[in-house]
Design an enzyme around this catalytic site. Structure first.
Site, mmCIF file in Angstrom:
data_model
loop_
_atom_site.group_PDB
_atom_site.id
_atom_site.type_symbol
_atom_site.label_atom_id
_atom_site.label_comp_id
_atom_site.label_asym_id
_atom_site.label_seq_id
_atom_site.Cartn_x
_atom_site.Cartn_y
_atom_site.Cartn_z
ATOM 1 C CD GLU A 290 20.291 -36.075 -13.005
ATOM 2 O OE1 GLU A 290 21.063 -36.003 -13.982
ATOM 3 O OE2 GLU A 290 19.958 -37.149 -12.506
ATOM 4 N NE ARG A 330 35.389 -26.603 -14.765
ATOM 5 C CZ ARG A 330 35.123 -25.631 -15.603
ATOM 6 N NH1 ARG A 330 35.523 -24.401 -15.329
ATOM 7 N NH2 ARG A 330 34.476 -25.859 -16.710
ATOM 8 C CB CYS A 361 56.544 -28.982 -10.591
ATOM 9 S SG CYS A 361 57.414 -28.309 -9.198
HETATM 10 C C1 LIG Z 1 24.032 -37.366 -15.150
HETATM 11 C C2 LIG Z 1 24.469 -35.987 -14.835
HETATM 12 N N1 LIG Z 1 23.603 -35.151 -14.272
HETATM 13 C C3 LIG Z 1 23.958 -33.891 -13.946
HETATM 14 C C4 LIG Z 1 25.218 -33.414 -14.189
HETATM 15 C C5 LIG Z 1 25.537 -32.015 -13.791
HETATM 16 O O1 LIG Z 1 25.930 -31.210 -14.826
HETATM 17 P P1 LIG Z 1 26.166 -29.678 -14.578
HETATM 18 O O2 LIG Z 1 27.088 -29.534 -13.454
HETATM 19 O O3 LIG Z 1 26.747 -29.199 -15.846
HETATM 20 O O4 LIG Z 1 24.828 -29.054 -14.301
HETATM 21 C C6 LIG Z 1 26.156 -34.253 -14.786
HETATM 22 C C7 LIG Z 1 27.505 -33.764 -15.125
HETATM 23 O O5 LIG Z 1 27.716 -33.310 -16.217
HETATM 24 C C8 LIG Z 1 25.775 -35.584 -15.118
HETATM 25 O O6 LIG Z 1 26.633 -36.413 -15.661
HETATM 26 N N1 LIG Z 2 34.196 -31.456 -14.590
HETATM 27 C C1 LIG Z 2 33.562 -30.844 -15.720
HETATM 28 C C2 LIG Z 2 32.131 -31.137 -15.801
HETATM 29 C C3 LIG Z 2 31.877 -32.579 -15.746
HETATM 30 C C4 LIG Z 2 30.453 -32.825 -15.682
HETATM 31 C C5 LIG Z 2 30.166 -34.179 -15.144
HETATM 32 N N2 LIG Z 2 29.588 -35.080 -16.106
HETATM 33 C C6 LIG Z 2 33.817 -29.373 -15.713
HETATM 34 O O1 LIG Z 2 34.447 -28.889 -14.870
HETATM 35 O O2 LIG Z 2 33.388 -28.661 -16.573
#
Ligand SMILES: Cc1ncc(COP(=O)(O)O)c(C=O)c1O
Ligand SMILES: N[C@@H](CCCC[NH3+])C(=O)O
Length: 434
Positions: A290, A330, A361
């Site tokens: 994923e 981020r 702000c």
């Molecule tokens: C269950 C699951 N799959 C996939 C991802 C995708 O992670 P990344 O964007 O680091 O590949 C996330 C986010 O961290 C997640 O929570």
């Molecule tokens: N939002 C996070 C990652 C979260 C992944 C989702 N579980 C980032 O920017 O690094």
């Protein structure tokens, strides 16, 4: 000059994205602007898929759409034969509006609402990734009410702490996601699901975290999942058909980052699963991943226009741009680092350190610290690799409209998410008149 963009300078000396002059894009569509080089998105999906094809295993590359979700993005993922996972009714709705094949959608989340499960069941999503006991009950109720059936997988926490920012760790025992293994929760969940005739148990899932640079965590997670699957086969006569090791493949944000290639991650995952399965005399399962960040991150650019500047004797000057934490939270949230280049002249020698500040702000609204050439109001700065969790985490803080998103590919560009207008900002507001 930043080595990432050496092939992206046109005759005018401007940065190009997807074959388009970034200055033209900024002029035509305004700033701040999020631009994706679509060919890079396609390239990443293909790179992940290629290894699975070579290894001749059943697989799914499921784009984790939380990294960036829009109708156009689901369309591109679909064109590339990816699957996708969604974590909310909003993402599911968007995927459906993009005509993303519903059987290739999986639904994640640690607290899916009844309404979300109803929507998922009604539309027959490919898989529900069950996260907890509450959800087993809720889903069971929804299936009864709709007299329906659904494919499910169980998300477990494999007890592995990925080497990444603590906010990005998800696989450790002390996590809000998934069923714990050691305490027997995962086994209990399996038994509950197997008992339920309306749930078709397809397999097992774990996701250890995000922005990971090492193979080790994936090897451990993959081995653990096969181990669990083998024990389920022995103890419960249940054979998992799918093992899903989640996402989390790290990307290069700054020169110090040394990520592995998609193919390196996939090779190790496939090898570990094949080896462990052979060891346990377990049939080679379908292997799913994923990736989110690694698919869209490197393809994204945020373009900003330089406005005010502040010099403080003896200190690093501030250069303020027309966006900030509303379009990229981020840096403020995770101290995330990005490379910044002068889009109108990336080859000009960088001579000075700047704090690139946003317009929000908050003192913490600093997008990057960057060495840049001398700057003037109206210059266009490009931040690189902003494609993941940038726009998707954007907000209207300070009532700033969110930027437009443009897809550029082979010298053509198209708006895929419109810039919010001031009218959009108030369209949900109501007068108070009690
Ligand atoms: C269950 C699951 N799959 C996939 C991802 C995708 O992670 P990344 O964007 O680091 O590949 C996330 C986010 O961290 C997640 O929570
Ligand atoms: N939002 C996070 C990652 C979260 C992944 C989702 N579980 C980032 O920017 O690094």
């Amino acid at each position: 000059m930043n080595s990432q963009i050496t092939n992206q300078i046109n005759q005018a000396g401007h940065l190009t994205i997807g074959g388009m002059d970034s200055l033209e894009l900024a002029k035509e569509y305004g700033t701040p602007l999020v631009v994706y080089d679509v060919s890079q998105i396609r390239h990443q999906i293909r790179a992940f898929k290629k290894v699975f094809e070579e290894e001749q295993v059943n697989y799914a590359v499921s784009y984790a759409s939380k990294a960036f979700a829009s109708i156009a993005m689901y369309q591109v993922a679909n064109e590339e034969g990816a699957y996708t996972d969604v974590v909310s009714a909003g993402e599911l709705y968007t995927a459906m509006k993009a005509n993303f094949p519903i059987e290739r959608v999986s639904f994640h989340g640690n607290n899916k609402s009844k309404e979300e499960l109803e929507m998922a069941v009604k539309n027959h999503v490919g898989k529900i990734m069950i996260d907890n006991f509450y959800e087993i009950d809720l889903l069971s109720q929804v299936l009864e009410e709709q007299d329906s059936e659904i494919n499910v997988m169980l998300r477990i926490t494999p007890g592995i702490s990925a080497h990444t920012h603590e906010y990005d760790q998800t696989g450790q025992v002390d996590s809000k996601f998934g069923f714990d293994l050691d305490s027997g929760q995962a086994d209990k969940a399996l038994q509950e699901v197997l008992k339920n005739q309306r749930m078709h148990m397809l397999g097992i899932h774990a996701h250890i975290g995000s922005q990971i640079f090492e193979l080790n965590g994936f090897e451990m997670a993959a081995a653990k999942l096969v181990d669990v699957a083998a024990s389920w086969r022995k103890n419960y006569d249940y054979t998992a058909q799918i093992i899903n090791v989640g996402g989390g493949f790290g990307i290069k944000y700054v020169q110090e980052d040394h990520p592995l290639k998609p193919e390196e991650f996939v090779k190790v995952i496939v090898k570990t699963i094949k080896d462990e399965a052979t060891k346990h005399n377990f049939p080679i399962p379908e292997i799913d991943i994923e990736p989110g960040r690694s698919i869209v991150g490197p393809a994204g650019y945020n373009l900003y226009k330089v406005g005010s500047m502040k010099e403080i004797p003896g200190l690093v000057p501030y250069v303020a741009v027309d966006g900030g934490m509303g379009d990229n939270i981020r840096p403020a949230l995770y101290q995330a680092k990005y490379e910044t280049v002068l889009a109108n002249d990336p080859q000009r020698k960088a001579s000075q350190e700047f704090h690139v500040a946003g317009k929000y702000c908050e003192s913490g609204d600093i997008l990057a610290d960057a060495k840049l050439p001398s700057l003037k109001a109206g210059d266009i700065l490009a931040m690189l690799d902003t494609g993941a969790y940038g726009y998707s985490m954007a907000s209207n803080y300070n009532r700033n409209p969110r930027p437009a998103v443009v897809f550029a590919e082979n010298g053509k560009a198209q708006v895929v998410v419109k810039r919010e207008s001031l009218e959009d900002l108030i369209h949900l507001d109501q007068d108070y008149n009690i």
